[in-house]
Design an enzyme around this catalytic site. Structure first.
Site: not given
Length: 283
Positions: A90, A112, A130
């Site tokens: 993910d 998720e 990120k």
């Protein structure tokens, strides 16, 4: 040019993550949501030689990606009770030094988290934007999935916890109203000051319980989760899958073996601007 660099970074991270973690002998694989996961599925398609692998999506978008690749999806609630996912891939909206994650920018955080906790290990794939030392450094808010009827109460409670201006997320066409998740819930985006890690609290950089305006990652996640009307919080923290399985094997304080996986990834693959891939692994 910037977009091309970002997409190249995502692809490079996905290819390396799959190469180093995907086992063609796996039977069940979790597939998350977001643009980076498209490259993960492409890499799995190239590497997989087993047509019997079942892929568990975290939402509508990831299911479509699986189907388009010619792979076989299976709904999360169709999994037999004794089956755990061999691995889940993910993305994330932000990841800190301890591999805590913020997720939910795409509004799939509840599913998720279900998939992450069902997996023996969760591997995160992201681009260089990120990667931050602390959560809420660049990403501005914590996504929270909330029952529609409870939104006003939850907004008020979030302000009491120190969120400056929590807002209900609307669709791109604001006249269409609030964005709905796959569970027909709403998303509230709550800004907070940059979150502390557990090491920060130990070093005396803040109490981390909200009493001095500072919040540690796990403490804030728990405080929000306890609000009536909140289905799930877009903070992925605590144990990773390997740690959770080891804890379950010990049986816990009541000597009862409970198989619940961890929320944190065992590794995060960041595609960097120069084409390299930086890997952070759980200690």
């Amino acid at each position: 040019m910037a977009e091309s660099t970002i997409e190249s970074a995502k692809r490079a991270a996905a290819i390396q993550a799959v190469e180093e973690n995907f086992d063609p002998a796996a039977t069940h694989v979790g597939i998350g949501s977001g643009t980076t996961i498209v490259y993960v599925v492409e890499a799995i398609k190239e590497k997989s030689t087993n047509p019997n692998i079942l892929f568990v999506p975290t939402g509508y978008q990831s299911r479509q990606v699986i189907v388009k690749a010619g792979l076989t999806p299976i709904a999360f609630d169709s999994l037999p009770d004794n089956v755990r996912l061999d691995i889940a891939f993910d993305g994330a909206d932000e990841v800190d030094d301890q591999l805590n994650c913020i997720k939910g920018g795409g509004a799939c955080l509840f599913q998720e988290k279900l998939v992450a906790e069902r997996a023996r290990k969760f591997v995160c794939v992201a681009d260089y934007r990120k990667k931050q030392n602390r959560l809420l450094t660049n990403w501005p808010t914590i996504p929270i999935e909330v029952a529609p009827i409870a939104v006003p109460t939850v907004l008020q409670s979030l302000r009491s916890l120190g969120s400056s201006e929590p807002k209900l997320r609307t669709t791109l066409l604001e006249k269409s109203g609030p964005l709905k998740t796959d569970q027909d819930f709403f998303i509230v985006d709550a800004p907070f000051p940059t979150l502390l890690t557990s090491d920060d609290v130990k070093a005396g950089k803040g109490k981390g319980d909200g009493s001095d305006g500072s919040w540690e990652v796990n403490n804030l996640s728990q405080a929000i989760k306890e609000l009536t009307g909140v289905l799930e919080v877009g903070i992925f923290s605590g144990l990773n899958g390997v740690e959770a399985e080891a804890s379950a094997a010990k049986g816990g304080s009541n000597n009862v073996k409970v198989i619940i996986g961890g929320q944190k990834p065992v590794a995060v693959y960041f595609g960097m601007q120069d084409g390299s891939v930086e890997v952070l692994k759980a200690q």
